[in-house]
Write an enzyme that holds these catalytic residues in place. Structure first.
Site, PDB file in Angstrom:
ATOM      1  N   ASN A 141       1.840   7.339  -5.830  1.00  0.00           N
ATOM      2  CA  ASN A 141       0.923   8.402  -6.269  1.00  0.00           C
ATOM      3  C   ASN A 141       1.005   9.533  -5.245  1.00  0.00           C
ATOM      4  O   ASN A 141       0.445   9.427  -4.162  1.00  0.00           O
ATOM      5  CB  ASN A 141      -0.495   7.825  -6.351  1.00  0.00           C
ATOM      6  CG  ASN A 141      -1.535   8.874  -6.687  1.00  0.00           C
ATOM      7  OD1 ASN A 141      -1.194   9.994  -7.078  1.00  0.00           O
ATOM      8  ND2 ASN A 141      -2.804   8.524  -6.519  1.00  0.00           N
ATOM      9  N   TRP A 142       1.720  10.578  -5.631  1.00  0.00           N
ATOM     10  CA  TRP A 142       1.960  11.669  -4.668  1.00  0.00           C
ATOM     11  C   TRP A 142       0.752  12.581  -4.511  1.00  0.00           C
ATOM     12  O   TRP A 142       0.755  13.469  -3.672  1.00  0.00           O
ATOM     13  CB  TRP A 142       3.171  12.502  -5.109  1.00  0.00           C
ATOM     14  CG  TRP A 142       4.470  11.750  -5.092  1.00  0.00           C
ATOM     15  CD1 TRP A 142       4.658  10.423  -4.782  1.00  0.00           C
ATOM     16  CD2 TRP A 142       5.770  12.273  -5.398  1.00  0.00           C
ATOM     17  NE1 TRP A 142       5.993  10.099  -4.879  1.00  0.00           N
ATOM     18  CE2 TRP A 142       6.700  11.209  -5.258  1.00  0.00           C
ATOM     19  CE3 TRP A 142       6.245  13.529  -5.782  1.00  0.00           C
ATOM     20  CZ2 TRP A 142       8.070  11.372  -5.480  1.00  0.00           C
ATOM     21  CZ3 TRP A 142       7.606  13.695  -6.016  1.00  0.00           C
ATOM     22  CH2 TRP A 142       8.507  12.627  -5.860  1.00  0.00           C
ATOM     23  N   LYS A 143      -0.238  12.413  -5.357  1.00  0.00           N
ATOM     24  CA  LYS A 143      -1.445  13.255  -5.321  1.00  0.00           C
ATOM     25  C   LYS A 143      -1.046  14.737  -5.329  1.00  0.00           C
ATOM     26  O   LYS A 143      -0.035  15.080  -5.943  1.00  0.00           O
ATOM     27  CB  LYS A 143      -2.310  12.873  -4.121  1.00  0.00           C
ATOM     28  CG  LYS A 143      -2.615  11.362  -4.108  1.00  0.00           C
ATOM     29  CD  LYS A 143      -3.651  10.956  -3.108  1.00  0.00           C
ATOM     30  CE  LYS A 143      -3.850   9.438  -3.176  1.00  0.00           C
ATOM     31  NZ  LYS A 143      -4.880   8.950  -2.283  1.00  0.00           N
ATOM     32  N   GLY A 151      -7.075   6.450   1.922  1.00  0.00           N
ATOM     33  CA  GLY A 151      -6.937   7.573   2.848  1.00  0.00           C
ATOM     34  C   GLY A 151      -7.730   7.384   4.129  1.00  0.00           C
ATOM     35  O   GLY A 151      -7.921   8.337   4.890  1.00  0.00           O
ATOM     36  N   GLU A 202      -8.284  -0.445  -6.277  1.00  0.00           N
ATOM     37  CA  GLU A 202      -8.244   0.405  -5.087  1.00  0.00           C
ATOM     38  C   GLU A 202      -9.647   0.509  -4.493  1.00  0.00           C
ATOM     39  O   GLU A 202     -10.451   1.329  -4.954  1.00  0.00           O
ATOM     40  CB  GLU A 202      -7.762   1.803  -5.455  1.00  0.00           C
ATOM     41  CG  GLU A 202      -6.387   1.841  -6.068  1.00  0.00           C
ATOM     42  CD  GLU A 202      -5.711   3.174  -5.825  1.00  0.00           C
ATOM     43  OE1 GLU A 202      -4.619   3.177  -5.272  1.00  0.00           O
ATOM     44  OE2 GLU A 202      -6.305   4.217  -6.152  1.00  0.00           O
ATOM     45  N   GLY A 219      -0.337   5.498  -1.872  1.00  0.00           N
ATOM     46  CA  GLY A 219      -0.679   6.901  -1.632  1.00  0.00           C
ATOM     47  C   GLY A 219       0.243   7.496  -0.574  1.00  0.00           C
ATOM     48  O   GLY A 219       1.431   7.712  -0.813  1.00  0.00           O
ATOM     49  N   GLY A 220      -0.308   7.742   0.610  1.00  0.00           N
ATOM     50  CA  GLY A 220       0.419   8.442   1.682  1.00  0.00           C
ATOM     51  C   GLY A 220       1.828   7.920   1.933  1.00  0.00           C
ATOM     52  O   GLY A 220       2.770   8.713   2.102  1.00  0.00           O
ATOM     53  N   SER A 255      -4.271   2.416   1.299  1.00  0.00           N
ATOM     54  CA  SER A 255      -3.599   2.296   2.595  1.00  0.00           C
ATOM     55  C   SER A 255      -2.605   1.134   2.639  1.00  0.00           C
ATOM     56  O   SER A 255      -2.480   0.453   3.648  1.00  0.00           O
ATOM     57  CB  SER A 255      -4.619   2.196   3.728  1.00  0.00           C
ATOM     58  OG  SER A 255      -5.437   3.353   3.732  1.00  0.00           O
ATOM     59  N   HIS A 313      -8.421   7.222 -11.133  1.00  0.00           N
ATOM     60  CA  HIS A 313      -8.314   7.156  -9.669  1.00  0.00           C
ATOM     61  C   HIS A 313      -9.666   7.550  -9.063  1.00  0.00           C
ATOM     62  O   HIS A 313     -10.352   8.437  -9.590  1.00  0.00           O
ATOM     63  CB  HIS A 313      -7.205   8.090  -9.169  1.00  0.00           C
ATOM     64  CG  HIS A 313      -6.860   7.825  -7.738  1.00  0.00           C
ATOM     65  ND1 HIS A 313      -7.627   8.298  -6.697  1.00  0.00           N
ATOM     66  CD2 HIS A 313      -5.858   7.107  -7.177  1.00  0.00           C
ATOM     67  CE1 HIS A 313      -7.098   7.883  -5.560  1.00  0.00           C
ATOM     68  NE2 HIS A 313      -6.031   7.156  -5.814  1.00  0.00           N
ATOM     69  N   GLU A 345     -10.435   9.303  -6.650  1.00  0.00           N
ATOM     70  CA  GLU A 345     -10.578  10.726  -6.305  1.00  0.00           C
ATOM     71  C   GLU A 345     -11.010  11.534  -7.526  1.00  0.00           C
ATOM     72  O   GLU A 345     -11.799  12.470  -7.422  1.00  0.00           O
ATOM     73  CB  GLU A 345      -9.258  11.248  -5.700  1.00  0.00           C
ATOM     74  CG  GLU A 345      -9.087  10.720  -4.287  1.00  0.00           C
ATOM     75  CD  GLU A 345      -7.650  10.600  -3.808  1.00  0.00           C
ATOM     76  OE1 GLU A 345      -6.731  11.113  -4.459  1.00  0.00           O
ATOM     77  OE2 GLU A 345      -7.465   9.951  -2.749  1.00  0.00           O
TER      78      GLU A 345
HETATM   79  C1  3PY Z   1      -3.997   5.449  -1.542  1.00  0.00           C
HETATM   80  O1  3PY Z   1      -3.443   4.419  -1.183  1.00  0.00           O
HETATM   81  O2  3PY Z   1      -4.425   6.285  -0.744  1.00  0.00           O
HETATM   82  C2  3PY Z   1      -4.179   5.727  -2.949  1.00  0.00           C
HETATM   83  O3  3PY Z   1      -5.119   6.380  -3.313  1.00  0.00           O
HETATM   84  C3  3PY Z   1      -3.164   5.279  -3.937  1.00  0.00           C
HETATM   85  O4  3PY Z   1      -3.452   5.751  -5.208  1.00  0.00           O
END
Ligand code: 3PY
Length: 253
Positions: A9-11, A176, A170, A237-238, A216, A98, A100
């Protein structure tokens, strides 16, 4: 046997050129290194979806996802993107719910049920995110909170439709923040989710639903997480923004 999946997930990150480079790097590494039984999914921002897919020699091991879609088919929704548009770009999946988006765009379980419907109507598979906040975890209410998210957004689906769903657990307190759920905490929740699905759709469907862990997840903890009985992969994510880290996570099965 459940499908193993690692989704990035590149956000809201990268420019077009950077997104193209990252995709090419991942595609090249995947050819040499990725285990054949892992479905890799890349979820770049909407504007890059079409361009990056052309860099993957053959869609198969690598597929693409959007990070969201609108709940209506089409119409006067300035700035929004429909499930039909996403499908027409060649993506096979959409991430919905998600944390977020639940927090920043006030997405409710009810709204997400509508988004799930429109995504499935347009033949997109859904990576449905669920997870609790730190307050809820500290009050030991995480199981009922997460299972309620599933009930309210997914359990109106019939069996055939539910088979198009992938769950991503999640915990919000691990997104994050650098904090990860311990492998035991992840396993406990994944088992709870699977039990809840079995209660509605039966053991066969529950045992074939992929449940991903997100929050994470990185090369240093992926192996431990993925070795848990009910953890079928990760929503990353990151660490999905760096090709080497992402590939090391994929190789952690
Ligand atoms: C994360 O691992 O930060 C995520 O939100 C993956 O979607």
């Amino acid at each position: 046997m459940r499908q193993k999946i690692v989704a990035g997930n590149w956000k809201m990150n990268k420019t077009l050129v950077e997104a193209q480079s990252l995709t090419s790097e991942i595609a090249n590494m995947a050819e040499d290194e990725a285990p054949g039984d892992v479905q890799i999914i890349l979820a770049p921002p909407y504007p890059f979806l079409y361009a990056v897919q052309n860099l993957v020699p053959e869609l198969g091991t690598i597929q693409f996802a959007a990070q969201n879609c609108h709940q209506e088919e089409s119409g006067a929704y300035t700035g929004e993107v429909s499930a039909q548009m996403i499908k027409s770009l060649g993506a096979a999946y959409v991430i919905l719910g998600h944390s977020e988006r639940r927090e920043q765009a006030a997405e409710t379980n009810e709204l997400l049920a509508a988004k799930v419907n429109i995504a499935l109507d347009n033949n997109l598979k859904v990576i449905f995110c669920c997870g609790e906040s730190l307050d809820i975890r500290e009050a030991d209410k995480q199981n009922e909170f997460v299972t309620n998210q599933l009930t309210e957004s997914l359990f109106h689906l019939d069996e055939e439709a539910f088979k198009q769903i992938i769950i991503a657990y999640e915990p919000i307190w691990a997104i994050g923040t650098g904090k990860t759920a311990s492998s035991d905490q992840a396993q406990d929740m994944h088992a709870e989710i699977r039990k809840h699905i079995a209660g509605k759709y039966g053991e066969t469907i529950a045992n074939s639903t992929s449940i991903l862990y997100g929050g994470s997840c990185k090369p240093s903890n992926a192996e431990e997480l993925f070795s848990q009985k009910d953890v079928d992969g990760g929503l990353i994510g990151g660490a999905s923004l760096k090709s080497r880290d992402f590939m090391d996570i994929i190789k952690s099965f």
